[in-house]
Design an enzyme around this catalytic site. Sequence first.
Site, short mmCIF file in Angstrom:
data_model
loop_
_atom_site.label_atom_id
_atom_site.label_comp_id
_atom_site.label_asym_id
_atom_site.label_seq_id
_atom_site.Cartn_x
_atom_site.Cartn_y
_atom_site.Cartn_z
N TYR A 40 -18.53 -4.53 -7.16
CA TYR A 40 -19.15 -4.07 -5.91
C TYR A 40 -20.27 -3.08 -6.23
CZ TYR A 40 -14.29 -4.89 -4.41
OH TYR A 40 -13.03 -5.39 -4.20
N LYS A 54 -12.11 0.81 -14.67
CA LYS A 54 -12.59 -0.51 -14.25
C LYS A 54 -13.01 -1.33 -15.49
CE LYS A 54 -12.22 0.10 -9.79
NZ LYS A 54 -11.19 -0.61 -9.03
N TYR A 66 -12.99 7.20 -13.85
CA TYR A 66 -12.78 6.16 -12.81
C TYR A 66 -13.44 4.86 -13.28
CZ TYR A 66 -14.32 3.16 -9.10
OH TYR A 66 -14.61 2.04 -8.36
N ASP A 103 0.86 -1.19 0.00
CA ASP A 103 0.00 0.00 0.00
C ASP A 103 0.90 1.24 0.00
OD1 ASP A 103 -3.26 0.44 1.27
OD2 ASP A 103 -1.92 2.11 0.79
N LEU A 135 -22.49 9.07 0.13
CA LEU A 135 -23.58 9.38 1.05
C LEU A 135 -23.31 9.01 2.50
CD1 LEU A 135 -26.51 10.41 1.43
CD2 LEU A 135 -27.28 8.06 0.99
N SER A 160 -16.40 -2.83 -10.18
CA SER A 160 -17.46 -1.96 -9.64
C SER A 160 -18.72 -2.05 -10.49
CB SER A 160 -16.96 -0.51 -9.63
OG SER A 160 -18.02 0.39 -9.45
#
Length: 339
Positions: A178, A154, A150, A32, A201, A125
């Site tokens: 996801y 993917k 973005y 990471d 959110l 995603s």
Amino acid sequence: MKKVLVTGGLGFIGSHTVVNLIEEKYDVVIIDNLFNSKLEVLDRIEQITGVRPKFYQFDVQNISKLDEVFKNEKPDVIIHFAGYKAVGESCKKPLMYYKNNLESSFALIEMMEKYNCKNIVFSSSATVYGIPKKVPLTEEDPVQSSTSPYGETKVMIERILEDESKVHPEFNICLLRYFNPIGAHKSGLLGEDPNGIPNNLLPYINKVAVGKLDCVHVFGNDYPTVDGTGVRDYIHVCDLAKGHVLSLNKLKENPGLCIYNLGTGKGTSVLEIIKLYEEATGVKIPYVIDPRRDGDVAINYASNEKAKKELGFNCDFDVKQACLDGYNYQVAEEKRTKK
Ligand code: WQD
């Protein structure tokens, strides 16, 4: 398949997955670069599991350091989380997103070929479905160009891995799509705490709940939905983490390329979330109705039937529990940073 290399393993979903992997007795190695995470998360993983996974701090794009890790660690499988993930930011900085997310994936695939590491789980995603023509979305629905750079990264990385699978039938590649990950680990030690004003959110609601922001801005209440506000498939991050560990079992069957939605199979609107959050926490969440946000779709939720059938996946936690866990993490984080 014992040793798992987790890129982005100190991030929100990565750290929760590392905890599950350790609990399932996998030998975990993390890479990471701490761009969107903190070294402290490693201490917290150790606090939760009693195990401190081996950690390398560098950017996955650094091919010479990555080569060293593959040579020394000889991982059996990669779980690739590392990547930039802010939809709005990607629209302002497309090159940064394409370079980072694609280059890091290229580097990993080169290492897979060089070191005969045949297994990879890729953090994809729901955004690859683009603007859904129907819901719930299934894995057979077409991948469409996404509404952001973005999302495009993917789509592209999925395609690159699919093409790799054609020339490397011995590779086992699992694409996990996801939906909306929310919540936090029950210990209150792991969670999502983005810097600055949250785009998503639930992190925004969490900050309102602890008084760091004054009210939620609901982006539009004139959508064709149950109450006019956006509907999404909110999945507890711990259920999402479990889905990753289950996908490793699938890879042991040498499936080649496999694709799964990881969602709850249910949609929840923004106003329903606010109500559930208030019921779960006892905290009043004030909100105002703002105009729609560019790029938002009205409704987006998954069919998770394929993951249920082929991975044995199911959700242990509901949205209300995720709201409570997310709130508890935020409260704990506030106390820790106030010390
Ligand atoms: C959810 C709902 C908003 C913020 C994004 C990415 C997706 C994935 C998850 C990475 C929508 C509304 C939001 C706010 C609001 N990320 N909202 N006020 O956009 O569904 O998905 O995060 O993989 O790729 O696109 O998540 O949490 O931003 O929005 O009313 O302050 O909440 O309109 O209906 P989204 P979100």
